[in-house]
Scaffold this motif. Sequence first.
Motif, mmCIF file in Angstrom:
data_model
loop_
_atom_site.group_PDB
_atom_site.id
_atom_site.type_symbol
_atom_site.label_atom_id
_atom_site.label_comp_id
_atom_site.label_asym_id
_atom_site.label_seq_id
_atom_site.Cartn_x
_atom_site.Cartn_y
_atom_site.Cartn_z
ATOM 1 N N PHE A 1 -6.068 -1.813 12.102
ATOM 2 C CA PHE A 1 -5.943 -2.193 10.695
ATOM 3 C C PHE A 1 -6.969 -1.441 9.849
ATOM 4 O O PHE A 1 -8.103 -1.212 10.276
ATOM 5 C CB PHE A 1 -6.182 -3.697 10.511
ATOM 6 C CG PHE A 1 -5.142 -4.580 11.141
ATOM 7 C CD1 PHE A 1 -3.951 -4.851 10.478
ATOM 8 C CD2 PHE A 1 -5.363 -5.146 12.391
ATOM 9 C CE1 PHE A 1 -3.000 -5.687 11.063
ATOM 10 C CE2 PHE A 1 -4.422 -5.974 12.967
ATOM 11 C CZ PHE A 1 -3.237 -6.241 12.309
ATOM 12 N N ASN A 2 -6.539 -1.080 8.674
ATOM 13 C CA ASN A 2 -7.470 -0.677 7.627
ATOM 14 C C ASN A 2 -7.735 -1.894 6.752
ATOM 15 O O ASN A 2 -6.798 -2.539 6.269
ATOM 16 C CB ASN A 2 -6.887 0.461 6.772
ATOM 17 C CG ASN A 2 -6.831 1.772 7.536
ATOM 18 O OD1 ASN A 2 -7.749 2.081 8.306
ATOM 19 N ND2 ASN A 2 -5.775 2.550 7.326
ATOM 20 N N ARG A 3 -9.012 -2.246 6.587
ATOM 21 C CA ARG A 3 -9.358 -3.386 5.753
ATOM 22 C C ARG A 3 -9.388 -2.940 4.299
ATOM 23 O O ARG A 3 -10.101 -1.983 3.946
ATOM 24 C CB ARG A 3 -10.717 -3.954 6.150
ATOM 25 C CG ARG A 3 -10.700 -4.847 7.390
ATOM 26 C CD ARG A 3 -10.438 -4.086 8.671
ATOM 27 N NE ARG A 3 -10.547 -4.949 9.871
ATOM 28 C CZ ARG A 3 -10.221 -4.560 11.090
ATOM 29 N NH1 ARG A 3 -9.716 -3.344 11.285
ATOM 30 N NH2 ARG A 3 -10.379 -5.379 12.093
ATOM 31 N N THR A 4 -8.631 -3.598 3.455
ATOM 32 C CA THR A 4 -8.553 -3.264 2.032
ATOM 33 C C THR A 4 -8.840 -4.518 1.226
ATOM 34 O O THR A 4 -8.796 -5.632 1.759
ATOM 35 C CB THR A 4 -7.147 -2.742 1.676
ATOM 36 O OG1 THR A 4 -6.219 -3.815 1.735
ATOM 37 C CG2 THR A 4 -6.708 -1.625 2.613
ATOM 38 N N PRO A 5 -9.132 -4.337 -0.082
ATOM 39 C CA PRO A 5 -9.383 -5.522 -0.924
ATOM 40 C C PRO A 5 -8.191 -6.487 -0.934
ATOM 41 O O PRO A 5 -8.363 -7.695 -1.124
ATOM 42 C CB PRO A 5 -9.625 -4.928 -2.312
ATOM 43 C CG PRO A 5 -10.138 -3.550 -2.037
ATOM 44 C CD PRO A 5 -9.405 -3.082 -0.823
ATOM 45 N N LYS A 6 -6.986 -5.961 -0.733
ATOM 46 C CA LYS A 6 -5.799 -6.821 -0.757
ATOM 47 C C LYS A 6 -5.506 -7.463 0.585
ATOM 48 O O LYS A 6 -4.682 -8.369 0.664
ATOM 49 C CB LYS A 6 -4.580 -6.006 -1.205
ATOM 50 C CG LYS A 6 -4.671 -5.544 -2.657
ATOM 51 C CD LYS A 6 -3.401 -4.818 -3.055
ATOM 52 C CE LYS A 6 -3.447 -4.382 -4.525
ATOM 53 N NZ LYS A 6 -2.204 -3.675 -4.916
ATOM 54 N N GLY A 7 -6.134 -6.981 1.645
ATOM 55 C CA GLY A 7 -5.869 -7.577 2.943
ATOM 56 C C GLY A 7 -5.983 -6.589 4.081
ATOM 57 O O GLY A 7 -6.902 -5.767 4.113
ATOM 58 N N MET A 8 -5.017 -6.648 5.002
ATOM 59 C CA MET A 8 -5.034 -5.842 6.231
ATOM 60 C C MET A 8 -3.817 -4.924 6.229
ATOM 61 O O MET A 8 -2.680 -5.377 6.135
ATOM 62 C CB MET A 8 -4.988 -6.753 7.458
ATOM 63 C CG MET A 8 -6.074 -7.821 7.489
ATOM 64 S SD MET A 8 -7.690 -7.158 7.891
ATOM 65 C CE MET A 8 -7.533 -6.996 9.663
ATOM 66 N N GLU A 9 -4.104 -3.635 6.352
ATOM 67 C CA GLU A 9 -3.026 -2.640 6.341
ATOM 68 C C GLU A 9 -2.984 -1.944 7.694
ATOM 69 O O GLU A 9 -4.016 -1.470 8.183
ATOM 70 C CB GLU A 9 -3.270 -1.626 5.226
ATOM 71 C CG GLU A 9 -2.166 -0.593 5.078
ATOM 72 C CD GLU A 9 -2.449 0.342 3.923
ATOM 73 O OE1 GLU A 9 -2.738 1.518 4.202
ATOM 74 O OE2 GLU A 9 -2.395 -0.104 2.763
ATOM 75 N N LEU A 10 -1.830 -1.896 8.293
ATOM 76 C CA LEU A 10 -1.692 -1.278 9.606
ATOM 77 C C LEU A 10 -1.931 0.222 9.550
ATOM 78 O O LEU A 10 -1.465 0.911 8.632
ATOM 79 C CB LEU A 10 -0.301 -1.539 10.183
ATOM 80 C CG LEU A 10 -0.001 -2.957 10.696
ATOM 81 C CD1 LEU A 10 1.488 -3.118 10.953
ATOM 82 C CD2 LEU A 10 -0.798 -3.257 11.951
ATOM 83 N N THR A 11 -2.669 0.728 10.536
ATOM 84 C CA THR A 11 -2.795 2.169 10.718
ATOM 85 C C THR A 11 -1.544 2.683 11.432
ATOM 86 O O THR A 11 -0.667 1.905 11.831
ATOM 87 C CB THR A 11 -4.029 2.489 11.567
ATOM 88 O OG1 THR A 11 -3.838 1.919 12.881
ATOM 89 C CG2 THR A 11 -5.303 1.913 10.943
ATOM 90 N N ASP A 12 -1.468 4.005 11.623
ATOM 91 C CA ASP A 12 -0.338 4.549 12.383
ATOM 92 C C ASP A 12 -0.307 3.970 13.794
ATOM 93 O O ASP A 12 0.753 3.606 14.307
ATOM 94 C CB ASP A 12 -0.450 6.076 12.449
ATOM 95 C CG ASP A 12 -0.163 6.734 11.105
ATOM 96 O OD1 ASP A 12 0.426 6.060 10.229
ATOM 97 O OD2 ASP A 12 -0.521 7.913 10.939
ATOM 98 N N ALA A 13 -1.506 3.896 14.401
ATOM 99 C CA ALA A 13 -1.579 3.303 15.739
ATOM 100 C C ALA A 13 -1.177 1.829 15.693
ATOM 101 O O ALA A 13 -0.504 1.320 16.595
ATOM 102 C CB ALA A 13 -2.992 3.453 16.306
ATOM 103 N N GLY A 14 -1.577 1.140 14.620
ATOM 104 C CA GLY A 14 -1.241 -0.269 14.476
ATOM 105 C C GLY A 14 0.253 -0.492 14.337
ATOM 106 O O GLY A 14 0.807 -1.452 14.909
#
Length: 299
Positions: free
Chosen positions: A48-61
């Motif tokens: 996951f990439n942690r962002t102000p809006k929440g959790m965003e999946l990486t390519d691996a994710g």
Amino acid sequence: MDLRKLRYFKVVADEKHIGRAAKVLHISQPPLTRQIHQLEEDLGVTLFNRTPKGMELTDAGRLFREEVNNIFGLIEQATERTQKAGQGRLGRLDIAIFGSGIMGDIPKILLAFKERYPEVNVVLHTMDKGEQINALRQKRISLGFNRMLAPLPDISSELVTTEKLLLAINSNHPLAALPEIPFTEISDIPLILFPSSNRPNFIDKTIRLCQLSGFTPHISQEVGDAVTGVALVASGFGACLVPQSATVLSLPGVVYKPLIDTPDEAEVDLSCIFRKEDESPLLKAFLEILIGYRIAKSQ
């Protein structure tokens, strides 16, 4: 890695937010965050990439999410298949059949079972009585169909039907012109008897019926099955007693005649046989279909 971590990952990936995922999972945020970090450390990748809006999946994710969905799909499938197997709705059922038995009720029972339990793989084996009993004891089959089984301590049976006996006779024989044939009239006819193995059997039944009627049969041939017997009738070798189910054998030159003035025993059973100790859900499901078929047929 365990299924709990995979479930936590799946919910976070679906919700895209640790807080919302924690509510869905009914746990607090800190332990959920620790589990996600631990999973990433186990895999050696960032999911996951942690962002102000929440959790965003990486390519691996995103790739891992597909694999996790497949894993949970397989678990769900395994659970469903196991439950079906436990209920007798999935698996393999090995069934032994024999010559003339397959001409009557057995195919109808098999079809009724397949319609109710389409995911059960029914495998048929052609075996005579002795082979069926051995195969049952060796657990190579779950059940068999046969006639005139003597009581055995380890084998149970369930009656399928009782059939009347008819006379298969060449159409050129003078008795073939009669609508019904008195049983004693067959005393002068050469008889073709079957099956020639695993005595006592239908041959012994035929001989006993003749003796009860006061005569000794004139035996022309002893053959392996009803098909061969009826074929010899067509060729003029004699006549033979057959169960009613065998009358589906329509051969040129053969007619089937009802018998009158017969001994009380002028009928033959067809039974399903199985191991007494077998508590398989599949066997139980099959016997329920069989009994239902028998009841419906008798009404």
